[in-house]
Design a protein around this motif. Sequence first.
Motif, PDB file in Angstrom:
ATOM      1  N   PHE A 141      -2.578   8.575   2.336  1.00  0.00           N
ATOM      2  CA  PHE A 141      -4.244   8.912   1.697  1.00  0.00           C
ATOM      3  C   PHE A 141      -4.212   8.959   2.993  1.00  0.00           C
ATOM      4  CE2 PHE A 141      -3.585   6.283  -1.506  1.00  0.00           C
ATOM      5  CZ  PHE A 141      -4.088   6.671  -2.653  1.00  0.00           C
ATOM      6  N   ARG A 142      -4.450   8.118   4.149  1.00  0.00           N
ATOM      7  CA  ARG A 142      -4.617   8.348   5.296  1.00  0.00           C
ATOM      8  C   ARG A 142      -3.486   9.530   6.954  1.00  0.00           C
ATOM      9  NH1 ARG A 142      -6.682   5.056   2.777  1.00  0.00           N
ATOM     10  NH2 ARG A 142      -8.699   4.560   1.903  1.00  0.00           N
TER      11      ARG A 142
ATOM     12  N   THR B  10       0.352  -0.624   4.693  1.00  0.00           N
ATOM     13  CA  THR B  10      -1.522  -0.544   4.176  1.00  0.00           C
ATOM     14  C   THR B  10      -2.389  -0.350   5.244  1.00  0.00           C
ATOM     15  OG1 THR B  10      -2.925  -1.131   3.226  1.00  0.00           O
ATOM     16  CG2 THR B  10      -1.709  -2.729   3.577  1.00  0.00           C
ATOM     17  N   SER B  11      -2.940   0.474   5.650  1.00  0.00           N
ATOM     18  CA  SER B  11      -3.860   1.000   6.874  1.00  0.00           C
ATOM     19  C   SER B  11      -4.567  -0.238   7.067  1.00  0.00           C
ATOM     20  CB  SER B  11      -3.800   2.476   6.294  1.00  0.00           C
ATOM     21  OG  SER B  11      -5.831   2.479   5.767  1.00  0.00           O
TER      22      SER B  11
ATOM     23  N   HIS C 225      -4.906  -1.054  -8.290  1.00  0.00           N
ATOM     24  CA  HIS C 225      -6.414  -0.747  -8.794  1.00  0.00           C
ATOM     25  C   HIS C 225      -5.735   0.351  -9.654  1.00  0.00           C
ATOM     26  CE1 HIS C 225      -6.813  -0.413  -3.818  1.00  0.00           C
ATOM     27  NE2 HIS C 225      -7.955  -1.472  -4.351  1.00  0.00           N
TER      28      HIS C 225
ATOM     29  N   GLU D  69       8.606   6.507   1.562  1.00  0.00           N
ATOM     30  CA  GLU D  69       9.732   6.859   2.124  1.00  0.00           C
ATOM     31  C   GLU D  69      10.351   7.819  -0.136  1.00  0.00           C
ATOM     32  OE1 GLU D  69      11.940   4.555   5.227  1.00  0.00           O
ATOM     33  OE2 GLU D  69      10.096   3.319   4.906  1.00  0.00           O
TER      34      GLU D  69
ATOM     35  N   ALA E  51       9.553   0.882   6.375  1.00  0.00           N
ATOM     36  CA  ALA E  51       9.505   0.298   4.926  1.00  0.00           C
ATOM     37  C   ALA E  51      10.188  -0.042   4.490  1.00  0.00           C
ATOM     38  CB  ALA E  51       8.474   0.334   3.762  1.00  0.00           C
TER      39      ALA E  51
ATOM     40  N   ASN F  47       4.528  -2.544   9.530  1.00  0.00           N
ATOM     41  CA  ASN F  47       3.678  -0.747   9.031  1.00  0.00           C
ATOM     42  C   ASN F  47       4.092  -0.510   9.821  1.00  0.00           C
ATOM     43  OD1 ASN F  47       1.953   0.891   8.893  1.00  0.00           O
ATOM     44  ND2 ASN F  47       0.118  -0.681   7.909  1.00  0.00           N
TER      45      ASN F  47
ATOM     46  N   VAL G 114      -9.184  -0.272   3.073  1.00  0.00           N
ATOM     47  CA  VAL G 114     -10.277  -0.808   2.026  1.00  0.00           C
ATOM     48  C   VAL G 114     -10.587  -1.687   1.842  1.00  0.00           C
ATOM     49  CG1 VAL G 114     -10.090   0.718  -0.229  1.00  0.00           C
ATOM     50  CG2 VAL G 114      -8.965   1.971   1.552  1.00  0.00           C
TER      51      VAL G 114
ATOM     52  N   GLU H 289       2.726   1.436  12.172  1.00  0.00           N
ATOM     53  CA  GLU H 289       2.328   0.515  13.864  1.00  0.00           C
ATOM     54  C   GLU H 289       1.243  -0.702  13.428  1.00  0.00           C
ATOM     55  OE1 GLU H 289      -1.083   3.696  11.702  1.00  0.00           O
ATOM     56  OE2 GLU H 289       1.516   4.082  12.429  1.00  0.00           O
TER      57      GLU H 289
ATOM     58  N   GLY I 150       0.842  -1.057   0.000  1.00  0.00           N
ATOM     59  CA  GLY I 150       0.157   0.164   0.109  1.00  0.00           C
ATOM     60  C   GLY I 150       1.103   1.485  -0.201  1.00  0.00           C
ATOM     61  N   ALA I 151       0.504   2.451  -0.031  1.00  0.00           N
ATOM     62  CA  ALA I 151       1.100   3.363   0.117  1.00  0.00           C
ATOM     63  C   ALA I 151       1.925   3.973   0.916  1.00  0.00           C
ATOM     64  CB  ALA I 151      -0.350   4.881   0.414  1.00  0.00           C
ATOM     65  N   GLY I 152       1.954   3.203   2.049  1.00  0.00           N
ATOM     66  CA  GLY I 152       3.562   3.181   2.974  1.00  0.00           C
ATOM     67  C   GLY I 152       5.009   2.643   2.480  1.00  0.00           C
TER      68      GLY I 152
ATOM     69  N   GLN J 293      -1.577  -2.158  -4.398  1.00  0.00           N
ATOM     70  CA  GLN J 293      -3.183  -0.973  -4.337  1.00  0.00           C
ATOM     71  C   GLN J 293      -2.658   0.358  -5.433  1.00  0.00           C
ATOM     72  OE1 GLN J 293      -5.530  -1.130  -0.405  1.00  0.00           O
ATOM     73  NE2 GLN J 293      -3.268  -1.873   0.054  1.00  0.00           N
TER      74      GLN J 293
HETATM   75  N1  APR Z   1       7.156   2.322   5.993  1.00  0.00           N
HETATM   76  C1  APR Z   1       6.142   1.628   6.630  1.00  0.00           C
HETATM   77  N2  APR Z   1       4.216   2.145   6.665  1.00  0.00           N
HETATM   78  C2  APR Z   1       4.380   3.390   6.868  1.00  0.00           C
HETATM   79  C3  APR Z   1       5.391   4.751   6.588  1.00  0.00           C
HETATM   80  C4  APR Z   1       6.724   4.093   5.918  1.00  0.00           C
HETATM   81  N3  APR Z   1       7.518   4.612   5.729  1.00  0.00           N
HETATM   82  N4  APR Z   1       4.193   5.430   5.751  1.00  0.00           N
HETATM   83  C5  APR Z   1       3.179   4.879   6.417  1.00  0.00           C
HETATM   84  N5  APR Z   1       3.387   3.939   6.372  1.00  0.00           N
HETATM   85  C6  APR Z   1       1.993   3.095   7.112  1.00  0.00           C
HETATM   86  C7  APR Z   1       0.618   3.796   7.621  1.00  0.00           C
HETATM   87  O1  APR Z   1       1.108   3.653   9.202  1.00  0.00           O
HETATM   88  C8  APR Z   1      -0.580   3.169   7.246  1.00  0.00           C
HETATM   89  O2  APR Z   1      -1.128   2.507   7.973  1.00  0.00           O
HETATM   90  O3  APR Z   1       1.488   2.943   5.764  1.00  0.00           O
HETATM   91  C9  APR Z   1       0.108   2.976   5.818  1.00  0.00           C
HETATM   92  C10 APR Z   1      -0.882   3.709   4.504  1.00  0.00           C
HETATM   93  O4  APR Z   1      -2.165   3.803   5.175  1.00  0.00           O
HETATM   94  P1  APR Z   1      -2.643   4.468   3.296  1.00  0.00           P
HETATM   95  O5  APR Z   1      -2.598   5.872   3.597  1.00  0.00           O
HETATM   96  O6  APR Z   1      -4.341   4.409   3.884  1.00  0.00           O
HETATM   97  O7  APR Z   1      -2.995   3.785   2.122  1.00  0.00           O
HETATM   98  P2  APR Z   1      -3.692   2.592   1.180  1.00  0.00           P
HETATM   99  O8  APR Z   1      -3.827   1.155   2.915  1.00  0.00           O
HETATM  100  O9  APR Z   1      -2.735   2.074  -0.139  1.00  0.00           O
HETATM  101  O10 APR Z   1      -4.886   2.325   1.225  1.00  0.00           O
HETATM  102  C11 APR Z   1      -5.557   1.865  -0.152  1.00  0.00           C
HETATM  103  O11 APR Z   1      -6.706   3.927  -0.579  1.00  0.00           O
HETATM  104  O12 APR Z   1      -7.834   5.885  -1.165  1.00  0.00           O
HETATM  105  C12 APR Z   1      -7.412   4.370  -1.246  1.00  0.00           C
HETATM  106  O13 APR Z   1      -7.289   4.390  -3.517  1.00  0.00           O
HETATM  107  C13 APR Z   1      -6.926   4.360  -2.438  1.00  0.00           C
HETATM  108  O14 APR Z   1      -4.615   2.302  -3.179  1.00  0.00           O
HETATM  109  C14 APR Z   1      -5.919   3.414  -1.846  1.00  0.00           C
HETATM  110  C15 APR Z   1      -6.227   2.677  -0.767  1.00  0.00           C
END
Ligand code: APR
Length: 249
Positions: free
Chosen positions: A35-36, A189-190, A122, A29, A232, A214, A193, A216, A23-25, A104
């Motif tokens: 996203f959240r 990923t949080s 996605h 870096e 990560a 993650n 979704v 946390e 996921g976005a996490g 994602q």
């Molecule tokens: N290393 C590890 N984890 C990290 C880091 C890092 N450096 N930075 C942030 N995170 C974690 C956050 O703590 C969070 O739990 O990554 C997670 C990111 O979560 P979201 O922002 O919710 O992203 P994601 O889970 O990918 O979202 C899913 O939501 O809006 C939609 O389509 C979009 O694909 C996306 C989907």
Amino acid sequence: RFSNGLKTMPQIKTLPKIVILTGAGISAESGLKTFRDNDGLWENHSVEEVATPQAFENNPELVYRFYNARRAQLKDNQVSANKAHHALATLEQHWKEQLVLVTQNVDNLHESGGSERVLHMHGELLSARCSFSQQTFQWSESFDSNTACPCCSNKTLRPDIVWFGEMPMYMDEIMSHLSTADIFIAIGTSGNVYPAAGFVQLAKSAGAHTIEANLEPGSSNALFDESLTGLASEVVPKWVDDTIAQYTK
Ligand code: APR
């Protein structure tokens, strides 16, 4: 050759099947916003306001602008793959077909980090899709809401992104891989979704060892057998090194 006709065979360890969900996490870096973890606003629009089929119908220019801004970051090399992306590419080299990487993320940082087989559930920023034929095309800077689709000449071109309310891609393939996974790891990923948030449950029901990497512990924490907490770029390369050492050496 022995007198009894038997030959010594080198011992081959069978590799466990690993399914990875990112996921976005994992891209945080590299400089891409998650996203959240922030206010979730872009030019005072919520992401939900621009990432829906309704938004594209009502205001395609706005939606194009939103994704153009994201694509520009990738194109100008403002962001590049980090150690976590590179580590997963190394693991793919060792595991071949026994590794399935599902993301994602709509960025191409897994590919620029060296991964060759990525299921973009996605969609992808660097791709456009005909909403009629579902054919995809490499993104061109000239694409906008007035562009005639290269396949049918209608104005049916759209970003190749799965918007809120749409069905993610490759679901049959992903479900089948989850049902035969030995190890499932969710990275950055949080777990908010669906359907991606439900993958851990499916893998666990299939008997996989489940791992969360993650910053946390996330919302599905009870379903994970193991938690790797930290950045990560630190925890993923270490997990990859340990996994390679455990199964191939
Ligand atoms: N290393 C590890 N984890 C990290 C880091 C890092 N450096 N930075 C942030 N995170 C974690 C956050 O703590 C969070 O739990 O990554 C997670 C990111 O979560 P979201 O922002 O919710 O992203 P994601 O889970 O990918 O979202 C899913 O939501 O809006 C939609 O389509 C979009 O694909 C996306 C989907």
